[in-house]
Design a protein around this motif. Structure first.
Motif, short mmCIF file in Angstrom:
data_model
loop_
_atom_site.label_atom_id
_atom_site.label_comp_id
_atom_site.label_asym_id
_atom_site.label_seq_id
_atom_site.Cartn_x
_atom_site.Cartn_y
_atom_site.Cartn_z
N PHE A 163 1.05 -1.04 -0.02
CA PHE A 163 -0.20 0.06 -0.08
C PHE A 163 0.48 1.92 0.69
O PHE A 163 0.49 2.03 -0.13
CB PHE A 163 -0.94 -0.19 0.93
CG PHE A 163 -2.23 -0.83 0.64
CD1 PHE A 163 -3.35 -0.92 0.15
CD2 PHE A 163 -1.97 -2.50 2.58
CE1 PHE A 163 -3.27 -2.54 0.54
CE2 PHE A 163 -2.35 -3.30 2.25
CZ PHE A 163 -3.71 -3.52 1.34
N ASP A 164 2.44 1.45 0.29
CA ASP A 164 2.51 2.21 -0.01
C ASP A 164 3.83 2.68 -0.88
O ASP A 164 4.60 4.03 -1.41
CB ASP A 164 4.06 2.00 1.27
CG ASP A 164 3.69 1.86 3.04
OD1 ASP A 164 2.45 2.70 2.91
OD2 ASP A 164 4.24 1.86 4.00
N GLN A 165 3.59 1.82 -1.54
CA GLN A 165 3.71 2.01 -3.08
C GLN A 165 3.74 3.15 -3.77
O GLN A 165 2.42 2.80 -3.94
CB GLN A 165 4.48 0.46 -4.59
CG GLN A 165 4.95 -0.55 -3.56
CD GLN A 165 5.08 -1.76 -3.74
OE1 GLN A 165 4.32 -2.28 -4.95
NE2 GLN A 165 5.71 -3.01 -3.26
N PRO A 166 4.12 3.97 -5.13
CA PRO A 166 3.35 4.28 -5.82
C PRO A 166 2.20 3.49 -6.46
O PRO A 166 3.20 2.55 -6.86
CB PRO A 166 4.66 5.71 -5.92
CG PRO A 166 5.87 4.34 -6.23
CD PRO A 166 5.52 3.63 -5.37
N GLU A 207 1.99 13.30 -12.92
CA GLU A 207 2.13 14.90 -12.94
C GLU A 207 0.47 14.69 -11.54
O GLU A 207 0.57 15.40 -10.60
CB GLU A 207 1.56 15.29 -13.65
CG GLU A 207 1.66 16.22 -14.05
CD GLU A 207 1.47 16.80 -15.86
OE1 GLU A 207 2.08 17.96 -15.65
OE2 GLU A 207 1.17 15.96 -16.69
N GLN A 208 -0.55 13.89 -11.85
CA GLN A 208 -1.80 13.71 -11.39
C GLN A 208 -1.29 13.54 -9.49
O GLN A 208 -1.68 13.75 -8.90
CB GLN A 208 -2.41 12.37 -11.99
CG GLN A 208 -3.23 12.30 -13.00
CD GLN A 208 -3.86 11.32 -13.63
OE1 GLN A 208 -4.28 10.28 -12.84
NE2 GLN A 208 -4.58 12.13 -14.87
N GLU A 209 -0.17 12.28 -9.15
CA GLU A 209 -0.35 12.77 -7.93
C GLU A 209 0.58 14.31 -7.56
O GLU A 209 0.09 14.22 -5.78
CB GLU A 209 0.99 11.16 -7.63
CG GLU A 209 0.16 10.14 -7.45
CD GLU A 209 1.12 8.91 -8.14
OE1 GLU A 209 2.65 9.15 -7.17
OE2 GLU A 209 0.48 7.60 -8.06
N ARG A 210 1.58 14.52 -8.18
CA ARG A 210 1.74 15.87 -7.89
C ARG A 210 1.02 16.93 -8.03
O ARG A 210 0.72 17.98 -6.70
CB ARG A 210 2.68 16.38 -8.49
CG ARG A 210 3.23 17.86 -8.34
CD ARG A 210 4.38 18.34 -9.20
NE ARG A 210 3.40 18.28 -10.92
CZ ARG A 210 2.48 20.03 -10.83
NH1 ARG A 210 2.70 20.79 -10.20
NH2 ARG A 210 2.08 19.72 -12.41
N VAL A 211 -0.36 16.88 -8.33
CA VAL A 211 -1.64 17.39 -8.58
C VAL A 211 -2.35 17.77 -7.09
O VAL A 211 -2.82 18.66 -6.28
CB VAL A 211 -2.44 18.04 -9.59
CG1 VAL A 211 -3.69 19.16 -9.79
CG2 VAL A 211 -1.49 18.40 -10.55
N ARG A 212 -2.59 16.03 -6.72
CA ARG A 212 -3.37 15.60 -6.08
C ARG A 212 -3.20 15.57 -4.28
O ARG A 212 -3.34 16.52 -3.40
CB ARG A 212 -3.87 14.08 -6.03
CG ARG A 212 -4.54 13.51 -4.93
CD ARG A 212 -4.82 11.88 -5.40
NE ARG A 212 -5.68 11.04 -6.45
CZ ARG A 212 -4.79 11.24 -7.19
NH1 ARG A 212 -3.63 9.92 -6.64
NH2 ARG A 212 -5.14 10.42 -9.11
N GLY A 213 -0.91 16.16 -5.06
CA GLY A 213 -0.26 16.08 -3.37
C GLY A 213 -0.90 18.02 -2.96
O GLY A 213 -1.36 17.98 -1.95
N PHE A 226 -9.50 19.86 -12.52
CA PHE A 226 -10.06 20.54 -13.73
C PHE A 226 -8.39 20.31 -14.82
O PHE A 226 -8.96 20.65 -16.09
CB PHE A 226 -9.65 22.35 -12.88
CG PHE A 226 -8.79 23.29 -13.67
CD1 PHE A 226 -10.27 24.17 -14.68
CD2 PHE A 226 -8.05 24.04 -13.65
CE1 PHE A 226 -9.55 24.90 -15.27
CE2 PHE A 226 -7.60 24.58 -15.30
CZ PHE A 226 -8.43 25.53 -15.36
N PHE A 227 -7.91 20.08 -13.74
CA PHE A 227 -6.01 19.30 -14.52
C PHE A 227 -6.12 18.73 -15.44
O PHE A 227 -5.67 19.01 -16.39
CB PHE A 227 -4.84 19.75 -13.03
CG PHE A 227 -3.84 18.66 -13.91
CD1 PHE A 227 -2.73 19.98 -13.91
CD2 PHE A 227 -4.01 17.82 -13.75
CE1 PHE A 227 -2.12 19.62 -14.79
CE2 PHE A 227 -2.41 16.85 -14.60
CZ PHE A 227 -1.50 17.94 -14.37
N ASN A 228 -7.09 17.11 -15.19
CA ASN A 228 -6.91 17.05 -16.00
C ASN A 228 -8.00 17.40 -17.00
O ASN A 228 -7.09 16.20 -18.48
CB ASN A 228 -7.66 15.42 -15.38
CG ASN A 228 -6.80 14.51 -14.25
OD1 ASN A 228 -5.82 14.39 -14.50
ND2 ASN A 228 -7.75 14.17 -13.55
N ALA A 229 -9.14 18.13 -17.05
CA ALA A 229 -10.04 18.20 -18.15
C ALA A 229 -8.91 19.13 -19.32
O ALA A 229 -8.88 19.37 -21.06
CB ALA A 229 -11.09 19.17 -17.65
#
Length: 140
Positions: free
Chosen positions: A86-89, A109-115, A123-126
């Protein structure tokens, strides 16, 4: 002799030669026969209803038992699973799927934005999907 009827009228009640037997006319006989048929039909339907209720109860009990088994199996699996999984990306958890560099970059990139700002991920994905299609926000 006259006999009162539920509808308010009267029907002749003929007696058979003093033996005390009641003689009924054809209409009354039809009503009595129909009543007996309806009573039999009611009994049959009532038994079917009871059987359906028993089937429903059995199905509900089975569903509850299976739900409990599923939860128990999940708890056992979860206790046995190492926390390292569960700790692995997400990239490492993909397992047998081979992720190319572009997909890995998208996930990173999505993990960076989510964090940083979880509310802006949609909005980022759209915006990113519009850029891939060659459109800009102003063209829409």
């Amino acid at each position: 002799a006259q006999r009162a009827v539920a509808g308010g009228g009267t029907l002749p009640a003929a007696m058979d030669g003093g033996s005390g037997d009641l003689i009924i006319d054809e209409e009354e006989y039809g009503i009595i026969k129909r009543l007996k048929q309806l009573k039999m039909s009611y009994r049959t339907e009532r038994e079917a209803y009871g059987a359906t209720g028993e089937e429903l109860k059995a199905a509900t009990e089975t569903a509850d038992r299976l739900r409990a088994e599923l939860l128990e199996d999940f708890d056992q699996w979860f206790e046995g699973a190492s926390l390292e999984v569960f700790d692995q990306p997400a990239i490492a958890r993909a397992g047998s799927d081979v992720i190319d560099n572009e997909e890995a970059f998208d996930i990173m990139e999505q993990e960076r934005v989510r964090g940083a700002e979880p509310d802006s991920l949609a909005f980022f994905n759209a915006t990113k999907s519009l850029k891939k299609r060659g459109k800009t926000l102003r063209a829409i």
